[in-house]
Design a protein around this motif. Structure first.
Motif, mmCIF file in Angstrom:
data_model
loop_
_atom_site.group_PDB
_atom_site.id
_atom_site.type_symbol
_atom_site.label_atom_id
_atom_site.label_comp_id
_atom_site.label_asym_id
_atom_site.label_seq_id
_atom_site.Cartn_x
_atom_site.Cartn_y
_atom_site.Cartn_z
ATOM 1 N N ALA A 130 0.825 -1.208 0.000
ATOM 2 C CA ALA A 130 0.000 0.000 0.000
ATOM 3 C C ALA A 130 0.858 1.256 0.000
ATOM 4 C CB ALA A 130 -0.932 -0.008 1.212
ATOM 5 N N ALA A 131 1.916 1.245 0.804
ATOM 6 C CA ALA A 131 2.798 2.409 0.882
ATOM 7 C C ALA A 131 3.505 2.659 -0.438
ATOM 8 C CB ALA A 131 3.815 2.222 2.001
ATOM 9 N N ARG A 132 3.944 1.593 -1.073
ATOM 10 C CA ARG A 132 4.643 1.733 -2.345
ATOM 11 C C ARG A 132 3.718 2.318 -3.412
ATOM 12 N NH1 ARG A 132 6.360 -2.998 -2.417
ATOM 13 N NH2 ARG A 132 4.807 -3.987 -3.741
ATOM 14 N N GLU A 133 2.505 1.799 -3.477
ATOM 15 C CA GLU A 133 1.561 2.291 -4.483
ATOM 16 C C GLU A 133 1.128 3.726 -4.174
ATOM 17 O OE1 GLU A 133 0.436 0.439 -7.278
ATOM 18 O OE2 GLU A 133 2.190 -0.710 -6.612
ATOM 19 N N ALA A 134 0.813 3.995 -2.914
ATOM 20 C CA ALA A 134 0.355 5.333 -2.528
ATOM 21 C C ALA A 134 1.459 6.366 -2.667
ATOM 22 C CB ALA A 134 -0.169 5.300 -1.089
ATOM 23 N N GLY A 135 2.669 5.956 -2.356
ATOM 24 C CA GLY A 135 3.788 6.885 -2.404
ATOM 25 C C GLY A 135 4.036 7.467 -3.782
ATOM 26 N N GLN A 136 3.647 6.756 -4.808
ATOM 27 C CA GLN A 136 3.814 7.258 -6.172
ATOM 28 C C GLN A 136 2.946 8.476 -6.441
ATOM 29 O OE1 GLN A 136 3.498 4.102 -9.152
ATOM 30 N NE2 GLN A 136 4.097 2.590 -7.622
ATOM 31 N N HIS A 137 1.972 8.702 -5.548
ATOM 32 C CA HIS A 137 1.050 9.826 -5.731
ATOM 33 C C HIS A 137 1.099 10.795 -4.548
ATOM 34 C CE1 HIS A 137 -0.575 7.519 -9.081
ATOM 35 N NE2 HIS A 137 -0.621 6.484 -8.271
ATOM 36 N N GLY A 138 2.156 10.718 -3.752
ATOM 37 C CA GLY A 138 2.296 11.624 -2.617
ATOM 38 C C GLY A 138 1.329 11.357 -1.484
ATOM 39 N N ILE A 139 0.881 10.120 -1.376
ATOM 40 C CA ILE A 139 -0.096 9.739 -0.358
ATOM 41 C C ILE A 139 0.577 8.871 0.705
ATOM 42 C CG2 ILE A 139 -2.225 8.424 0.064
ATOM 43 C CD1 ILE A 139 -3.055 9.158 -2.827
ATOM 44 N N SER A 140 0.233 9.105 1.965
ATOM 45 C CA SER A 140 0.748 8.312 3.076
ATOM 46 C C SER A 140 -0.293 7.308 3.553
ATOM 47 C CB SER A 140 1.140 9.214 4.254
ATOM 48 O OG SER A 140 2.217 10.056 3.902
ATOM 49 N N ILE A 141 0.184 6.239 4.161
ATOM 50 C CA ILE A 141 -0.680 5.242 4.790
ATOM 51 C C ILE A 141 -0.634 5.470 6.296
ATOM 52 C CG2 ILE A 141 -1.057 2.768 5.179
ATOM 53 C CD1 ILE A 141 -1.553 3.690 2.279
ATOM 54 N N ILE A 142 -1.779 5.387 6.946
ATOM 55 C CA ILE A 142 -1.822 5.568 8.393
ATOM 56 C C ILE A 142 -2.415 4.328 9.055
ATOM 57 C CG2 ILE A 142 -1.817 8.077 8.482
ATOM 58 C CD1 ILE A 142 -4.833 8.077 8.540
ATOM 59 N N ILE A 143 -1.939 4.080 10.296
ATOM 60 C CA ILE A 143 -2.390 2.942 11.097
ATOM 61 C C ILE A 143 -2.915 3.471 12.421
ATOM 62 C CG2 ILE A 143 -1.720 0.783 12.199
ATOM 63 C CD1 ILE A 143 0.611 0.606 10.275
ATOM 64 N N GLU A 144 -4.064 2.950 12.829
ATOM 65 C CA GLU A 144 -4.683 3.369 14.086
ATOM 66 C C GLU A 144 -4.810 2.173 15.025
ATOM 67 O OE1 GLU A 144 -8.790 5.543 15.663
ATOM 68 O OE2 GLU A 144 -8.771 4.536 13.731
ATOM 69 N N ALA A 145 -4.465 2.384 16.277
ATOM 70 C CA ALA A 145 -4.729 1.385 17.306
ATOM 71 C C ALA A 145 -6.139 1.599 17.845
ATOM 72 C CB ALA A 145 -3.713 1.514 18.437
ATOM 73 N N MET A 146 -6.858 0.492 18.064
ATOM 74 C CA MET A 146 -8.222 0.560 18.600
ATOM 75 C C MET A 146 -8.292 -0.259 19.873
ATOM 76 S SD MET A 146 -10.457 0.280 15.108
ATOM 77 C CE MET A 146 -9.821 0.997 13.574
ATOM 78 N N SER A 147 -8.798 0.354 20.937
ATOM 79 C CA SER A 147 -8.807 -0.279 22.245
ATOM 80 C C SER A 147 -9.721 -1.496 22.278
ATOM 81 C CB SER A 147 -9.256 0.726 23.305
ATOM 82 O OG SER A 147 -10.580 1.168 23.056
ATOM 83 N N ALA A 148 -9.347 -2.452 23.112
ATOM 84 C CA ALA A 148 -10.144 -3.675 23.263
ATOM 85 C C ALA A 148 -11.525 -3.364 23.815
ATOM 86 C CB ALA A 148 -9.414 -4.646 24.183
ATOM 87 N N GLN A 149 -11.639 -2.301 24.602
ATOM 88 C CA GLN A 149 -12.931 -1.932 25.170
ATOM 89 C C GLN A 149 -13.907 -1.500 24.084
ATOM 90 O OE1 GLN A 149 -9.963 -0.981 26.104
ATOM 91 N NE2 GLN A 149 -9.714 -1.032 28.338
#
Length: 260
Positions: A130-149
């Motif tokens: 995803a990062a490689r493909e997105a990077g060709q267009h100046g786009i970043s990939i983000i990751i979010e942690a989600m609580s177990a609650q």
């Protein structure tokens, strides 16, 4: 500095149709909007809605599976690699049309007892793709942690784990979506987490805890949160991903006070 705010229109302005929420956000002082799955609206239509309202679109997600079945991402599942790759291409095309430079790649829900090393390897591999493909267009990939609650059995449940995945990819255009509510719900020290991962933070979500309602409704000191974010050099938007206690507009006194 004064932060700008992004309205998560999956949570806010739910009293009205999705298309109308863009204009409602602008009328109420938000600088931008976000929604994890905008695909029900054609990208060209969304572009026109944003232009008419005078707001930007902050971030959205790759397709994340069947929400009605409790799916929140497919990145860890090897048998869905091709589906993941298709979602990357679709998201990039949509993002380019509406001017988005951050895409959220959700991992998935899987009970601890069913997790194998291969799930981690698959996620890291998919993130690199995803990062490689997105990077060709100046786009970043983000990751979010989600609580177990809030999201039981979500694969990435703490910011530390999210950053571990980011570092495992070795990709320069992957960063952290830091959710203040999830961080607090996990019992972590918000200030410590911000300082520890400041160089990785590309976007921030806010909601008070407990309750996940408007800032000021719970126990989080958002003035302090903003001060620490400013200290570490975060200059992005604060995404308002909270459940209004009542009508959205009736609960925006906190925002009006910030913008005054």
């Amino acid at each position: 500095m004064s932060f700008r705010y992004s309205a998560h229109i999956g949570y806010l302005f739910g009293e009205m149709p999705l298309q109308a929420r863009v204009d409602a956000a602008a009328r109420n002082g938000f600088s931008a909007v976000e929604h994890p799955s905008p695909y029900a609206i054609l990208a060209e239509t969304m572009r026109d809605l944003l232009a008419s309202a005078g707001v930007a679109y902050t971030q959205f997600g790759l397709r994340s599976g069947n929400a009605e079945a409790g799916e929140k991402g497919i990145g860890i599942f090897a048998d869905r690699r091709e589906e993941f790759k298709r979602s990357v291409a679709e998201a990039i095309a949509y993002a380019r049309t509406i001017g988005v430079d951050k895409l959220h790649a959700m991992a998935g829900v899987l009970p601890e007892a069913q997790r194998l090393p291969g799930h981690w390897d698959c996620y890291v591999e998919n993130l690199r793709f995803a990062a490689r493909e997105a990077g060709q267009h100046g786009i970043s990939i983000i990751i979010e942690a989600m609580s177990a609650q809030a999201v039981p059995d979500y694969y990435i449940d703490t910011p530390d784990r999210a950053v571990e995945a980011i570092e495992a990819t070795g990709a320069p255009n992957i960063g952290l979506l830091l959710d203040i509510f999830h961080t607090a719900s996990t019992g972590l020290d918000i200030e410590q987490i911000i300082r520890r991962h400041s160089s990785r933070i590309l976007h921030v979500h806010i909601a008070d805890a407990p309750g996940r309602h408007e800032p000021g409704s719970g126990q989080i000191d958002f003035d302090r949160v903003e001060a620490v974010l400013e200290e570490v050099g975060y200059g992005g938007l604060l995404g308002c991903e909270y459940s209004p206690a009542d009508n959205t507009e009736a609960g925006l006194g906190w925002l009006q006070a910030k913008l005054a």
